[in-house]
Design a protein around this motif. Structure first.
Motif: not given
Length: 592
Positions: A247, A250, A295
């Motif tokens: 994460s 990202h 995201r």
């Protein structure tokens, strides 16, 4: 103009797939003495397109023999062996000197594991030397890992060489234990022949470099703003070394493309190397064909989105369900030639997170968060199945933000209209499944109501059966993608359906009042719905209304050419770019 890359054809690889020997003596090998440090390089391959290959945790070009073999029928490969350095700044300076010595101005870069850390330092300090960037199962700066690497440097300095060699053998054995026997044997031979003689010095240098990388707490996504090259992240389920950093990677590369393997962990076997190399070759040949992974934050959840295309108006594609991840990539790819086409997993499914709220207002707010995140004054909406109902709800709440509307096989409405539609779908599945199959579907549906993994697993089996029923002969239907099924969850489905069933009909009052809005309504002649869809037609009396013969609920698969032509013709007549917002009032506020 970039040089042509030969398409990936595994059968063209001159080395048999069963061969795993690290010997790559046939490649051009030479050493550049730069600033007093020896840089050993291997260069091979075809064409003028060059990929700089940065090795992982052993730091030697020879360790990348599988990747080199997979790439060299398609591009030139320049693999380096790192000298004994202790700072990333020195590493970057050395790599630029290597490129100069090889007569190279700009290269694409692929770094795996530790090599991914080096690649991240290189692209920040010398962005003009890096075209496209591939990062495979790598790290982001982390203070805890910095302290660990510093401790490793001190420990290595205190240990005798023999002890270091013994520890390295044990570490290799752990990492390689899941590889096939022949590959594991080859790696052991490589370790003994090429690495152990200099293990202590090399491990100390790599640990010092890792500590220096992890000290770079100021690395941000803005570092690469405006850089023309694309980024591809290679990930794998079960990555025991850096999987927990996914994460954060990202966040550091918010527009990166992502390719994820569903098995294998951190270490690649030969088959997975070939798969990844095929992906990398396709990416380097046509980066824009890979969607940017986004995201998007929306009121306590993070939506996993994908953007296809880089120019034009924004079209947001809303998938059906509810409770399953997105499946509209084929439609998005078709639209990417004229739009920035965005797909996303709705809250609580696929790669999107959840906060326990699945009201209609929450779903509409997610669509609005997507629009705002893209900086779009208005968006075109494409909604399929339940996603078509969501598109209508968004239109009612934000009429001035919608530029056009495509309702493909759309659900009819809320409350009694939804319940009527559910009865039609149940009757359809009874016909498709037969008596015994429908009984089994009912039993699985009951188990799917259970919370947790047991219920989710049953729900995924139900979804697979229903998917097959969408086709004239369920027995010959294309199988549902397993990774897609794994992203389906029962709680979002049940909670969203409950919100739809209890919503007042007034939440859809008036969305068709915009006479200026281009609307396309399309169903299949053999769709899963019955006459309930007449409610959609009444809601949009001025819409282009199409029924596709010999087509069911998934027109991009069942009538792909006709459906594509229909979309092309519709969007050809839709105004693009900024235009005056209609003077309309929004509908009643959505609750829950």
């Amino acid at each position: 103009m970039r040089s042509t890359i030969r398409p990936f054809q595994p059968e063209a690889t001159p080395v048999p797939e069963s061969s795993c020997s690290p010997s790559i003596a046939a490649r051009t090998a030479r050493t550049h003495l730069l600033d007093g440090h020896p840089w050993r390089i291997l260069r091979s391959g075809v064409g003028s397109h060059v990929v700089l290959l940065l090795p992982g945790g052993v730091g030697q070009a020879e360790a990348e023999f599988q990747v080199i073999r997979a790439l060299e029928p398609h591009v030139q490969v320049l693999a380096v062996t790192y000298p004994a350095l202790t700072s990333m700044a020195a590493m970057v300076r050395g790599l630029m000197r290597v490129l100069d010595a090889e007569g190279l101005t700009t290269v694409d870069v692929w770094g795996n594991s530790f090599g991914g850390m080096v690649a991240q330092a290189l692209v920040r300090e010398a962005p003009h030397r890096v075209g496209n960037l591939v990062l495979g199962r790598t790290a982001v700066p982390d203070p805890a890992r910095r302290r660990r690497a510093q401790a490793q440097v001190r420990l290595l300095g205190a240990l005798p060489d023999a002890v270091v060699r013994r520890l390295v053998r044990a570490a290799f054995a752990r990492r390689m234990r899941d590889l096939p026997d022949d590959e594991r044997t080859s790696w052991v031979s490589y370790l003994e022949d090429h690495f152990l003689s200099e293990a202590k010095q090399r491990m100390a240098s790599l640990s010092a470099l890792a500590a220096d990388f992890h000290a770079r707490a100021d690395m941000t996504a803005d570092d690469l703003a405006g850089r023309p090259g694309r980024v591809l992240l290679l990930e794998a389920d079960g990555d025991e070394l850096y999987g927990g950093m996914t994460s954060r990677l990202h966040e550091l590369y918010p527009a990166a493309a992502v390719h994820r393997l569903t098995s294998g962990g951190h270490v690649s076997d030969a088959a997975r190397v070939r798969e990844e190399a095929a992906v990398v070759v396709r990416f380097l040949a046509d980066p824009d064909s890979f969607p940017a992974q986004l995201r998007i934050r929306s009121d306590g959840v993070t939506l996993a989105a994908r953007r296809f295309g880089s120019a034009g108006d924004v079209v947001v594609l809303l998938h059906g369900g509810p409770g399953c991840p997105d499946y509209l990539e084929p439609v998005a790819r078709h639209l990417a030639s004229r739009f920035r086409a965005l797909t996303f997993d709705q809250r609580g499914v696929g790669a999107s997170t959840a906060n326990g709220r699945y009201g209609l207002a929450d779903h509409v707010a997610d669509v609005e968060a997507i629009r705002r995140s893209l900086g779009a004054d208005g968006v075109h909406l494409f909604g399929h199945s339940w996603g078509g109902l969501l598109a209508q709800l968004y239109l009612r709440q934000h009429p001035q933000r919608v530029r056009s509307l495509v309702l493909a096989n759309s659900s009819a409405g809320v409350g009694a209209e939804w319940i009527r539609m559910q009865h039609e779908v149940m009757a359809y599945n009874r016909r498709q499944s037969g008596a015994a199959g429908f009984a089994a579907l009912g039993a699985e549906s009951l188990i799917a109501r259970l919370p947790g993994r047991l219920g989710d697993a049953a729900g995924q089996r139900v979804l697979a059966r229903i998917w097959a029923n969408y086709f004239p002969d369920p027995a010959t239907a294309p199988p549902a993608d397993r990774s897609w099924l794994r992203g389906a969850h029962g709680r979002p489905a049940r909670a969203t359906v409950a919100a739809i069933r209890t919503a007042p009909a007034s939440v859809l009052d008036g969305p068709g009042a915009r006479t200026d809005l281009p609307v396309l309504v399309v169903y299949g002649r053999d769709d899963i719905y019955g006459s309930s869809v007449d409610a959609v037609r009444r809601r949009f009396p001025g819409a282009q209304d199409v029924v596709l013969d010999d087509c069911g609920h998934v027109p991009w698969l069942q009538a792909s050419d006709r459906f594509s032509a229909l979309l092309d013709a519709f969007y050809a007549g839709v105004p693009r770019g900024p235009h005056a917002a209609p003077t309309l009032t929004t509908g009643p506020r959505l609750e829950g």
